[in-house]
Motif scaffolding. Structure first.
Motif, PDB file in Angstrom:
ATOM      1  N   CYS A 131       0.712  -1.353   0.147  1.00 45.29           N
ATOM      2  CA  CYS A 131      -0.215  -0.028   0.115  1.00 45.29           C
ATOM      3  C   CYS A 131       0.549   1.320  -0.122  1.00 45.29           C
ATOM      4  CB  CYS A 131      -0.997  -0.076   1.212  1.00 45.29           C
ATOM      5  SG  CYS A 131      -2.398   1.724   1.341  1.00 45.29           S
ATOM      6  N   PRO A 132       0.848   2.066  -1.276  1.00 46.06           N
ATOM      7  CA  PRO A 132       1.786   3.159  -0.825  1.00 46.06           C
ATOM      8  C   PRO A 132       1.208   5.024  -0.422  1.00 46.06           C
ATOM      9  CG  PRO A 132       0.262   3.004  -3.008  1.00 46.06           C
ATOM     10  CD  PRO A 132       0.264   2.426  -2.121  1.00 46.06           C
ATOM     11  N   PHE A 133       0.273   4.068   0.274  1.00 43.15           N
ATOM     12  CA  PHE A 133      -0.149   5.817   0.915  1.00 43.15           C
ATOM     13  C   PHE A 133       0.299   6.602   1.656  1.00 43.15           C
ATOM     14  CE2 PHE A 133      -3.031   7.093   4.868  1.00 43.15           C
ATOM     15  CZ  PHE A 133      -3.348   8.514   3.918  1.00 43.15           C
ATOM     16  N   LEU A 134       0.930   5.691   3.028  1.00 43.09           N
ATOM     17  CA  LEU A 134       1.763   6.456   3.525  1.00 43.09           C
ATOM     18  C   LEU A 134       3.194   7.156   3.088  1.00 43.09           C
ATOM     19  CD1 LEU A 134       1.688   4.326   6.677  1.00 43.09           C
ATOM     20  CD2 LEU A 134       0.616   6.268   6.343  1.00 43.09           C
ATOM     21  N   ASP A 135       3.896   6.994   2.310  1.00 42.19           N
ATOM     22  CA  ASP A 135       4.970   7.458   1.349  1.00 42.19           C
ATOM     23  C   ASP A 135       4.453   8.597   0.414  1.00 42.19           C
ATOM     24  OD1 ASP A 135       6.637   5.853   2.290  1.00 42.19           O
ATOM     25  OD2 ASP A 135       6.515   4.037   0.825  1.00 42.19           O
ATOM     26  N   LEU A 136       2.717   8.561  -0.431  1.00 44.13           N
ATOM     27  CA  LEU A 136       2.472   9.123  -0.359  1.00 44.13           C
ATOM     28  C   LEU A 136       2.036  10.356  -0.104  1.00 44.13           C
ATOM     29  CD1 LEU A 136       0.513   7.139  -2.637  1.00 44.13           C
ATOM     30  CD2 LEU A 136       2.633   8.732  -3.518  1.00 44.13           C
ATOM     31  N   LEU A 137       1.675  10.195   1.423  1.00 40.73           N
ATOM     32  CA  LEU A 137       1.249  11.236   2.317  1.00 40.73           C
ATOM     33  C   LEU A 137       2.058  11.752   2.733  1.00 40.73           C
ATOM     34  CD1 LEU A 137      -1.363  12.712   3.511  1.00 40.73           C
ATOM     35  CD2 LEU A 137      -0.983  10.904   4.780  1.00 40.73           C
ATOM     36  N   MET A 172       3.315  16.216   3.270  1.00 44.03           N
ATOM     37  CA  MET A 172       2.883  16.871   4.517  1.00 44.03           C
ATOM     38  C   MET A 172       4.117  16.464   5.730  1.00 44.03           C
ATOM     39  SD  MET A 172      -0.576  17.168   6.289  1.00 44.03           S
ATOM     40  CE  MET A 172      -1.381  16.610   4.229  1.00 44.03           C
ATOM     41  N   ALA A 173       4.969  17.286   6.552  1.00 46.85           N
ATOM     42  CA  ALA A 173       5.487  15.814   7.348  1.00 46.85           C
ATOM     43  C   ALA A 173       4.958  15.711   8.646  1.00 46.85           C
ATOM     44  CB  ALA A 173       7.106  16.335   7.911  1.00 46.85           C
ATOM     45  N   PHE A 174       4.424  14.528   9.444  1.00 46.11           N
ATOM     46  CA  PHE A 174       3.711  14.271  10.056  1.00 46.11           C
ATOM     47  C   PHE A 174       3.511  12.328  10.843  1.00 46.11           C
ATOM     48  CE2 PHE A 174       2.625  11.404   7.025  1.00 46.11           C
ATOM     49  CZ  PHE A 174       1.776  10.902   7.252  1.00 46.11           C
ATOM     50  N   GLU A 175       4.195  12.248  12.188  1.00 46.59           N
ATOM     51  CA  GLU A 175       4.478  11.079  12.588  1.00 46.59           C
ATOM     52  C   GLU A 175       3.016  10.505  12.743  1.00 46.59           C
ATOM     53  OE1 GLU A 175       6.673  11.657  16.393  1.00 46.59           O
ATOM     54  OE2 GLU A 175       6.747  13.634  15.224  1.00 46.59           O
ATOM     55  N   LYS A 218       2.721  18.992  12.404  1.00 48.64           N
ATOM     56  CA  LYS A 218       2.946  20.428  12.930  1.00 48.64           C
ATOM     57  C   LYS A 218       2.393  21.518  13.148  1.00 48.64           C
ATOM     58  CE  LYS A 218       7.007  20.235   9.236  1.00 48.64           C
ATOM     59  NZ  LYS A 218       7.469  21.030   8.379  1.00 48.64           N
ATOM     60  N   THR A 219       1.115  21.131  12.949  1.00 45.83           N
ATOM     61  CA  THR A 219      -0.357  22.383  13.103  1.00 45.83           C
ATOM     62  C   THR A 219      -1.624  21.101  13.658  1.00 45.83           C
ATOM     63  OG1 THR A 219      -0.658  22.679  10.557  1.00 45.83           O
ATOM     64  CG2 THR A 219       0.981  23.733  11.920  1.00 45.83           C
ATOM     65  N   LYS A 269      -4.303  21.585  12.057  1.00 45.85           N
ATOM     66  CA  LYS A 269      -4.841  21.640  10.891  1.00 45.85           C
ATOM     67  C   LYS A 269      -4.220  20.604  10.137  1.00 45.85           C
ATOM     68  CE  LYS A 269      -6.289  26.058  10.097  1.00 45.85           C
ATOM     69  NZ  LYS A 269      -6.071  27.394   9.704  1.00 45.85           N
ATOM     70  N   GLU A 270      -2.878  20.236  10.241  1.00 40.82           N
ATOM     71  CA  GLU A 270      -2.673  18.938   9.508  1.00 40.82           C
ATOM     72  C   GLU A 270      -3.258  17.639  10.042  1.00 40.82           C
ATOM     73  OE1 GLU A 270       1.628  19.650   8.699  1.00 40.82           O
ATOM     74  OE2 GLU A 270       2.010  21.800   7.732  1.00 40.82           O
ATOM     75  N   THR A 271      -2.957  17.333  11.336  1.00 39.06           N
ATOM     76  CA  THR A 271      -3.026  16.224  11.882  1.00 39.06           C
ATOM     77  C   THR A 271      -4.590  15.640  11.786  1.00 39.06           C
ATOM     78  OG1 THR A 271      -1.757  17.173  13.765  1.00 39.06           O
ATOM     79  CG2 THR A 271      -3.545  16.139  14.673  1.00 39.06           C
ATOM     80  N   ILE A 272      -5.580  17.052  12.148  1.00 34.35           N
ATOM     81  CA  ILE A 272      -6.641  17.009  11.029  1.00 34.35           C
ATOM     82  C   ILE A 272      -6.612  15.953   9.770  1.00 34.35           C
ATOM     83  CG2 ILE A 272      -9.301  17.403  11.139  1.00 34.35           C
ATOM     84  CD1 ILE A 272      -8.783  19.242  13.255  1.00 34.35           C
ATOM     85  N   ALA A 273      -6.003  17.279   9.334  1.00 34.56           N
ATOM     86  CA  ALA A 273      -5.697  16.208   7.796  1.00 34.56           C
ATOM     87  C   ALA A 273      -5.761  14.498   7.327  1.00 34.56           C
ATOM     88  CB  ALA A 273      -5.520  17.134   6.915  1.00 34.56           C
ATOM     89  N   VAL A 274      -4.698  14.497   7.943  1.00 32.69           N
ATOM     90  CA  VAL A 274      -4.017  13.148   8.014  1.00 32.69           C
ATOM     91  C   VAL A 274      -4.817  12.422   8.690  1.00 32.69           C
ATOM     92  CG1 VAL A 274      -2.236  11.800   8.631  1.00 32.69           C
ATOM     93  CG2 VAL A 274      -1.812  14.403   8.635  1.00 32.69           C
ATOM     94  N   GLY A 275      -5.738  12.659   9.922  1.00 29.71           N
ATOM     95  CA  GLY A 275      -6.377  11.770   9.985  1.00 29.71           C
ATOM     96  C   GLY A 275      -7.524  11.150   9.114  1.00 29.71           C
ATOM     97  N   ASN A 276      -8.265  12.509   8.877  1.00 27.53           N
ATOM     98  CA  ASN A 276      -9.482  12.741   7.696  1.00 27.53           C
ATOM     99  C   ASN A 276      -8.351  11.629   6.689  1.00 27.53           C
ATOM    100  OD1 ASN A 276     -10.818  13.677   9.674  1.00 27.53           O
ATOM    101  ND2 ASN A 276     -10.753  15.692   8.327  1.00 27.53           N
TER     102      ASN A 276
END
Length: 237
Positions: free
Chosen positions: A172-178, A182-185, A199-200, A202-209
């Motif tokens: 599954c290429p999802f995590l590499d593409l995301l 943006m940077a996230f843990e 980092k913010t 908004k980015e945390t919410i975007a990654v979750g969605n």
């Protein structure tokens, strides 16, 4: 009935391929959904699709809500209680798991880990038996924490176990593409809990969605999904 790899199975089906491997004195690893009875027969105990990972690992891929602990799995839990030298951790199973304060890297009686009630923990299941309380550790076989331990800040949410398996699948290429957008843990537990930190907010919410939207997407649609999430964040930065 005989269970075939990548075919639908029901409880009671026999996994003949695994039985033959065991008779040939080959090591066989049984994952969730399979069990070995007293006659050494490998039987299916959950409805789903039989999967195999070369050379010798078998499991049943099924859609379920209740997490059943399995030894060596990585889980994300929430500390609910401190009882003496033991932390009680909610991992979504039928009962809480125990985590000793000595199960952290460098922990001693004088140097205790800074873990409090309500903290999120990424840990590995050391003991997972239907007759015993689950036990967690936050170190590997060399006593190093690696990526295990307390998760600082971030956001924890629940999803389906199928979704966790999908995003952790090497194909599954999802995590590499995301990660290119943006940077996230991230810490994904096999108990259908995921911890993320951007980092913010908004980015945390975007990654979750984005993660929640992956479940019904094919690999071909993931690139467009990640581009949309990256554009959304860029538009509000």
């Amino acid at each position: 009935m005989i269970a075939l790899v990548d075919g639908p199975v029901l409880p009671g089906f026999r996994v003949e391929e695994a039985i033959e491997m065991a008779k040939a004195n080959k090591k066989v690893v049984l994952g969730p959904g399979l069990r070995q009875d007293k006659d050494d027969a490998v039987l299916v105990c959950k409805s789903g699709v039989l999967r195999k990972k070369a050379p010798n690992t078998f499991w049943v891929d099924c859609y379920q809500k209740r997490y059943v602990p399995n030894r060596s799995e990585i889980v994300v839990g929430i500390v609910t209680q401190k009882a003496g030298d033991i932390f009680r951790v909610d991992i979504g199973g039928s009962e809480p798991a125990s985590l000793s304060y000595l199960a952290f890297e460098g922990a001693t009686k004088k140097n205790r880990p800074d873990v409090n009630v309500g903290d999120a923990i990424c840990a590995r299941l050391l003991i997972a038996n239907r007759d015993l309380e689950p036990e967690l550790i936050c170190v590997d076989s060399h006593g190093k924490k690696g990526k295990l331990g307390a998760l600082q800040d971030g956001f924890v949410f629940n999803c389906s176990i199928n979704l966790v398996r999908k995003i952790l699948n090497p194909k599954c290429p999802f995590l590499d593409l995301l990660a290119k957008e943006m940077a996230f843990e991230i810490a994904a537990g096999m108990n259908s809990r995921i911890w993320i930190k951007g980092k913010t907010v908004k980015e945390t919410i975007a990654v979750g969605n984005a993660i929640l939207a992956v479940e019904l997407k094919s690999n071909d649609e993931l690139k467009q999904l990640c581009d949309d999430i990256g554009g959304y964040v860029a538009g509000f930065s």
